[in-house]
Design an enzyme around this catalytic site. Structure first.
Site, PDB file in Angstrom:
ATOM      1  N   GLU A  33       0.921  -1.239   0.082  1.00 27.26           N
ATOM      2  CA  GLU A  33       0.097   0.066   0.009  1.00 27.26           C
ATOM      3  C   GLU A  33       0.900   1.328   0.076  1.00 27.26           C
ATOM      4  OE1 GLU A  33      -3.016   0.753  -0.370  1.00 27.26           O
ATOM      5  OE2 GLU A  33      -3.509   2.631   0.725  1.00 27.26           O
ATOM      6  N   TYR A  34       2.022   1.110   0.769  1.00 23.82           N
ATOM      7  CA  TYR A  34       2.866   2.331   0.919  1.00 23.82           C
ATOM      8  C   TYR A  34       3.590   2.538  -0.734  1.00 23.82           C
ATOM      9  CZ  TYR A  34       6.825   5.374   2.080  1.00 23.82           C
ATOM     10  OH  TYR A  34       7.579   6.238   2.196  1.00 23.82           O
ATOM     11  N   LEU A  81      33.527  10.890  23.610  1.00 24.05           N
ATOM     12  CA  LEU A  81      33.329  10.444  25.051  1.00 24.05           C
ATOM     13  C   LEU A  81      34.564   9.940  25.539  1.00 24.05           C
ATOM     14  CD1 LEU A  81      29.803   8.850  24.373  1.00 24.05           C
ATOM     15  CD2 LEU A  81      30.270  10.959  25.585  1.00 24.05           C
ATOM     16  N   GLU A 120      21.712   4.764  26.871  1.00 25.15           N
ATOM     17  CA  GLU A 120      21.238   4.425  25.383  1.00 25.15           C
ATOM     18  C   GLU A 120      22.494   3.439  24.943  1.00 25.15           C
ATOM     19  OE1 GLU A 120      21.739   8.284  23.397  1.00 25.15           O
ATOM     20  OE2 GLU A 120      21.392   9.269  25.200  1.00 25.15           O
ATOM     21  N   LYS A 122      25.638   2.408  22.277  1.00 24.25           N
ATOM     22  CA  LYS A 122      26.545   3.253  21.713  1.00 24.25           C
ATOM     23  C   LYS A 122      26.425   2.515  20.433  1.00 24.25           C
ATOM     24  CE  LYS A 122      30.859   5.294  21.861  1.00 24.25           C
ATOM     25  NZ  LYS A 122      31.398   4.840  20.674  1.00 24.25           N
ATOM     26  N   ASP A 124      27.423   1.652  16.435  1.00 23.48           N
ATOM     27  CA  ASP A 124      28.844   1.979  15.539  1.00 23.48           C
ATOM     28  C   ASP A 124      28.634   2.376  14.351  1.00 23.48           C
ATOM     29  OD1 ASP A 124      31.093   1.211  15.773  1.00 23.48           O
ATOM     30  OD2 ASP A 124      31.363  -0.743  15.733  1.00 23.48           O
ATOM     31  N   GLU A 180      23.738   9.261  15.088  1.00 21.24           N
ATOM     32  CA  GLU A 180      24.679   8.407  14.467  1.00 21.24           C
ATOM     33  C   GLU A 180      23.831   7.901  13.290  1.00 21.24           C
ATOM     34  OE1 GLU A 180      27.323   8.020  16.144  1.00 21.24           O
ATOM     35  OE2 GLU A 180      28.384   6.273  15.605  1.00 21.24           O
ATOM     36  N   TYR A 232      20.797  11.002  19.150  1.00 21.26           N
ATOM     37  CA  TYR A 232      20.979  11.029  20.489  1.00 21.26           C
ATOM     38  C   TYR A 232      21.525  12.409  21.119  1.00 21.26           C
ATOM     39  CZ  TYR A 232      25.901  10.708  18.662  1.00 21.26           C
ATOM     40  OH  TYR A 232      27.057  11.008  17.694  1.00 21.26           O
ATOM     41  N   LYS A 320      32.118   0.399  27.120  1.00 18.29           N
ATOM     42  CA  LYS A 320      32.433  -0.397  26.213  1.00 18.29           C
ATOM     43  C   LYS A 320      32.180  -1.997  26.347  1.00 18.29           C
ATOM     44  CE  LYS A 320      33.921   1.618  22.638  1.00 18.29           C
ATOM     45  NZ  LYS A 320      35.105   2.227  22.318  1.00 18.29           N
ATOM     46  N   CYS A 414      35.962 -32.133  -7.363  1.00 20.92           N
ATOM     47  CA  CYS A 414      35.153 -31.658  -6.019  1.00 20.92           C
ATOM     48  C   CYS A 414      35.312 -32.582  -5.071  1.00 20.92           C
ATOM     49  CB  CYS A 414      33.572 -31.898  -7.016  1.00 20.92           C
ATOM     50  SG  CYS A 414      32.479 -31.671  -5.716  1.00 20.92           S
ATOM     51  N   CYS A 417      31.678 -35.020  -5.166  1.00 23.02           N
ATOM     52  CA  CYS A 417      31.693 -36.024  -6.420  1.00 23.02           C
ATOM     53  C   CYS A 417      32.759 -36.233  -7.124  1.00 23.02           C
ATOM     54  CB  CYS A 417      30.421 -35.628  -7.013  1.00 23.02           C
ATOM     55  SG  CYS A 417      30.826 -33.966  -8.067  1.00 23.02           S
ATOM     56  N   CYS A 444      32.339 -26.815  -9.321  1.00 21.65           N
ATOM     57  CA  CYS A 444      32.058 -28.168  -9.552  1.00 21.65           C
ATOM     58  C   CYS A 444      31.160 -28.392 -10.742  1.00 21.65           C
ATOM     59  CB  CYS A 444      31.616 -28.823  -8.297  1.00 21.65           C
ATOM     60  SG  CYS A 444      30.976 -30.629  -8.700  1.00 21.65           S
ATOM     61  N   CYS A 450      26.043 -34.127  -8.657  1.00 19.89           N
ATOM     62  CA  CYS A 450      26.921 -33.786  -7.373  1.00 19.89           C
ATOM     63  C   CYS A 450      26.139 -33.709  -6.374  1.00 19.89           C
ATOM     64  CB  CYS A 450      27.668 -32.646  -7.567  1.00 19.89           C
ATOM     65  SG  CYS A 450      28.507 -31.965  -5.864  1.00 19.89           S
TER      66      CYS A 450
HETATM   67  S1  IVH Z   1      26.833  11.200  22.933  1.00 20.12           S
HETATM   68  C1  IVH Z   1      29.344  14.595  23.808  1.00 20.12           C
HETATM   69  N1  IVH Z   1      25.537   9.112  22.322  1.00 20.12           N
HETATM   70  O1  IVH Z   1      30.244   7.790  19.932  1.00 20.12           O
HETATM   71  C2  IVH Z   1      28.543  13.606  23.732  1.00 20.12           C
HETATM   72  N2  IVH Z   1      27.420   9.333  21.299  1.00 20.12           N
HETATM   73  O2  IVH Z   1      32.789   8.685  21.269  1.00 20.12           O
HETATM   74  C3  IVH Z   1      28.523  13.262  22.404  1.00 20.12           C
HETATM   75  N3  IVH Z   1      27.756   7.547  19.560  1.00 20.12           N
HETATM   76  O3  IVH Z   1      31.341  10.657  18.050  1.00 20.12           O
HETATM   77  C4  IVH Z   1      28.216  11.704  21.969  1.00 20.12           C
HETATM   78  N4  IVH Z   1      26.132   6.379  20.191  1.00 20.12           N
HETATM   79  O4  IVH Z   1      29.389   9.086  16.967  1.00 20.12           O
HETATM   80  C5  IVH Z   1      26.473   9.787  22.154  1.00 20.12           C
HETATM   81  N5  IVH Z   1      24.189   7.316  22.149  1.00 20.12           N
HETATM   82  C6  IVH Z   1      25.043   7.888  21.718  1.00 20.12           C
HETATM   83  C7  IVH Z   1      25.999   7.295  20.750  1.00 20.12           C
HETATM   84  C8  IVH Z   1      27.020   8.171  20.487  1.00 20.12           C
HETATM   85  C9  IVH Z   1      27.288   6.379  19.232  1.00 20.12           C
HETATM   86  C10 IVH Z   1      29.181   7.740  19.051  1.00 20.12           C
HETATM   87  C11 IVH Z   1      29.410   9.187  18.323  1.00 20.12           C
HETATM   88  C12 IVH Z   1      30.339   9.731  19.235  1.00 20.12           C
HETATM   89  C13 IVH Z   1      31.183   8.713  19.739  1.00 20.12           C
HETATM   90  C14 IVH Z   1      31.609   9.304  21.094  1.00 20.12           C
END
Ligand code: IVH
Length: 787
Positions: A33-34, A81, A120, A122, A124, A180, A232, A320, A414, A417, A444, A450
């Protein structure tokens, strides 16, 4: 209703669906539908280009490629951070916060005063800043060195869940949102698979894929990549949104900004640790990669009080997770056989724990990957495990290469076979010659003889999107093959109750159900059947194109590779795979057996409009691959020669060819030498097949009946940037339109590029339909013609 009000209505509705889908995670309509609403909007906008606005949901396609990004200065620096790796690092952080805020320190039993934190994941990916002025997205930038980033405004507009305009009301005039951009695990897998199929480079991990996709000078590439955004925090704002970090994010969410579903409060460090453990346990099940969690002091007043140290806030920290990558040793490399016979190298590793799971195998994809890595048996490598994805070898640590290593050799036979293993051939036709080279994929050649290929071919054949035969799982297929009951898909239709009921996992009812399901599958659509055959490189989409364009299995079976390349999205390599699949005796026999056992493939009838539309004599001349003859030259030659016979005559007629204008000397020379016997025969065979399939050369004005623009007159005016006018004319003619030089009341449509003058004025005066170049390209695209 006027087109304008319908356009506004559709945009509002699509924005609402997007918000429900991306922000609230509660899809409100089915995808189909979208798509229908979206296509209706696209079509209306193509008809009324003057009504297209930058914030329309259709405007996420990317723009012209840039030669470099310009720089953007961040009004508020983008900081990084501090990290906590262990529980104690986090407790230390909390102690500093408590102290900094002058709160009462904890007693012997507690963890200090319970500071209100936000938690929250983090993500990547890579940090971006999005600037909204009066609710409209006006700029996107990378973090860069934190002070100056790159202007990626066009690129961020292609990210589906970044709002082009904010919802609701009350937003500050200036609002800079930070977050992000990342790629989901599924998106990353899809992208890499597509890259492998297209022979492109694969990405090591979703982070690299996201960064490589977003920082593209050609934003059309960005648009094709599955990127997502999660907000964020804030940069500059002309007025605060709330008193707390979580309040701020919730306000942003109400305005349509995607925020993390995992956002939580934590009272004190103990709850932070609980959050860390909980997400850590679910890390593999999350649809995206995270490398930790981020804790922030929730009160914005407290954040201000704590302030910054160097380039890090004192009020936030990243906790981390253990790394996804580890070092280990490659003990051996073995080879597995896939459905299409591809022989895939797999590394046997010295077992190593990666983020809690023991890994002892990693895929190496193909021989190309092995040479790219420079891998030898005995090497020390980094491997990476991400979620459910098969572990991958990332790189060889050369400094740690032991004295005795062995090269990796593809087996000659192979492992399943014993048939010969051969490299796939990459065929390129250019300059009228065929250039064959060896690809990185080895196969193969045993095909259905096979056992490994047969099992997977049957599993594919019965799968839901292929013949949809329910009740036959991988285990049962294995048994049927091992017991010798099935030697080709055609044998499915010979199975008898007594043979099935004795198999493991089968009883009376399930055996009857399976037989019913097999019977019910006897009238497949052509597209389903072609897909079910499991031709290498032919997925569902390609199968549909083949069925729609050629209409019958007979035509698909006998189509020459060159003829197949006239179909949308089929290049010479896929065309050669299809052709060689149907040329093979074994496959021909399977198809004959299937038919004999009652399979009735539902043909689609005649040759579809896509093929008819893309075949013009000019396109034919261009595809001959005569050196120096590109689209414009081919058109000139085609107009003059009219047919292959005419072209051969022209190549022999020194005087006539010499006097031709608009073709350079090199091309003329190449044409004179082109029609040696081999090329002539090939060209004649292709022409004969195209004519046999019902095509007519449009330059002979015998336009195939039923072309979509038959009977219409079009006018081209102004300059076109993405194609020459000759090409535009050729493409229009291939759809059956007549292209005239002047505008009259009888004109159906005018294509007006920049600099259009009196013809455009007249068209407007007469109230005719006018398309700009973009709308024209979209329009042609709808008719299956890529420009
Ligand atoms: S806060 C001053 N929140 O981590 C605070 N960063 O090392 C600024 N990142 O460059 C960042 N998830 O790319 C914040 N929930 C989150 C995040 C986040 C990923 C990344 C971001 C930042 C790096 C900080």
């Amino acid at each position: 209703m006027t087109a304008e009000s319908r356009i506004l209505e559709l945009r509002a509705e699509l924005d609402q669906h997007n918000y429900r889908y991306y922000v609230l995670d509660e899809p409100s309509v089915p995808d189909a539908e979208y798509d229908r609403l979206f296509n209706e909007l696209k079509a209306l906008e193509a008809e009324h280009p003057e009504l297209v606005t930058a914030d329309s949901p259709t405007q996420r396609v990317g723009g012209a490629a840039l030669s470099a990004f310009s720089q953007v200065r961040h009004e508020v620096p983008m900081l990084s951070l501090g990290n906590a790796f262990e529980e104690n690092d986090l407790r230390e952080f909390d102690r500093r916060v408590v102290e900094g805020l002058d709160l009462p320190a904890g007693d012997l039993f507690g963890d200090g005063a319970a500071v209100d934190y936000s938690c929250e994941p983090k993500l990547d990916g890579l940090a971006v800043s999005l600037l909204y002025r009066d609710g409209q997205l006006v700029q996107g930038a990378t973090r860069g060195d934190g002070t100056t980033g790159e202007d990626i405004s066009v690129n961020v507009r292609t990210v589906r869940n970044i709002p082009l305009k904010l919802q609701g009301e009350g937003w500050p005039a200036v609002l800079e949102v930070r977050g992000e951009v990342y790629m989901s695990k599924a998106g990353f897998e899809r992208l890499n698979q597509a890259q492998i199929e297209a022979g492109g480079k694969t990405f090591a991990n979703p982070r690299n894929a996201a960064a490589g996709s977003l920082r593209q000078l050609d934003s059309k590439i960005t648009a094709s990549r599955p990127l997502e955004f999660c907000c964020y925090g804030l940069g500059q704002v002309s007025a605060p949104l709330a008193d707390t970090h979580i309040g701020t994010l919730e306000q942003l969410k109400a305005w349509g900004m995607p925020i993390s579903r995992e956002l939580r409060h934590a009272a004190g460090v103990a709850e932070c640790l609980e959050y860390y453990r909980d997400i850590g346990a679910r890390r593999n099940d999350l649809p995206y990669e995270i490398d930790g969690v981020v804790f922030k002091v929730n009160s914005l007043a407290s954040q201000r009080e704590l302030g910054f140290r160097a380039r890090e806030p004192r009020w936030a920290i990243a906790h981390k997770f253990p790394a996804m990558e580890e070092l280990t040793e490659v003990l051996d490399v073995e080879f597995q056989v896939g459905r299409t016979g591809a022989v895939t190298p797999v590394a046997r590793l010295k077992p190593v724990k990666v983020a809690g799971v023991t890994v002892s195998n990693a895929t190496l994809h193909n021989m190309g990957e092995i040479s790219r890595l420079g891998l030898r048996i005995g090497d020390v490598v980094t491997i990476r495990r991400a979620g459910d994805v098969i572990p991958q070898v990332m790189e060889v640590i050369l400094e740690r290469r032991p004295k005795l290593t062995r090269p990796i050799e593809i087996p000659k036979e192979c492992p399943v076979c014993g048939s010969p293993v051969e490299p796939t051939q990459l065929i390129k036709r250019g300059k009228g010659k065929e250039v064959v080279s060896e690809g990185a994929v080895y196969r193969c050649i045993g095909r259905l003889g096979c056992a490994a290929q047969l099992k997977q071919a049957i599993v594919h054949y019965v799968s839901r999107r292929a013949m949809d035969i329910d009740g036959l799982g991988e285990k049962s297929v294995e048994q049927l093959v091992d017991e010798g009951l099935i030697q080709s898909p055609a044998d499915l239709y010979r199975l008898e109750f007594e043979q099935i009921v004795d198999l493991e996992g089968f009883a009376e009812l399930s055996s009857n159900n399976l037989l019913d399901a097999i019977k019910a599958s006897k009238k497949p659509s052509l597209a389903r059947f072609v897909y079910a055959l499991g031709i290498p490189d032919v997925g569902e989409e390609t199968a549909k194109v083949l069925a729609r364009s050629l209409g019958s299995l007979e035509r698909i079976q006998k189509a020459l590779p060159e003829v197949l390349t006239y179909l949308p999205d089929i290049g010479m390599e896929v065309a050669s795979e299809i052709h060689s699949f149907f040329s093979e005796l074994h496959n021909k026999q399977v198809i004959r057996d299937l038919r004999e056992r009652g399979l009735e493939i539902q043909d689609e009838g005649g040759v579809g409009v896509e093929l008819a539309a893309s075949v013009s004599f000019a396109a034919f001349v261009e595809k001959l691959g005569i050196t120096g003859v590109a689209a414009t030259g081919a058109k000139k030659l085609a107009d003059k020669a009219g047919s292959l016979d005419g072209l051969i005559r022209l190549s022999e007629d020194w005087l006539d060819l010499s006097s031709m204008k608009g073709i350079n000397e090199k091309a003329k020379g190449a044409l004179r030498e082109f029609f040696v016997s081999e090329n002539t025969q090939r060209a004649r065979a292709i022409e004969a097949q195209l004519l046999d399939f019902g095509m007519h050369w449009s330059s002979e004005k015998k336009v195939a009946a039923g072309l979509p623009l038959a009977g219409q007159t079009w006018v081209l005016t102004g300059s076109l940037e993405r194609m020459s006018r000759d090409i535009a004319k050729d493409k229009l003619e291939s759809l059956g339109a007549k292209v005239a030089g002047s505008v009259s009341a009888k004109t159906h449509c005018v294509v007006a590029g920049p600099g259009a003058g009196s013809k455009l004025a007249k068209a407007n005066e007469l109230g005719l339909k006018v398309l700009d170049e973009d709308a024209f390209v979209t329009f042609m695209g709808k008719h299956g013609i890529a420009i």
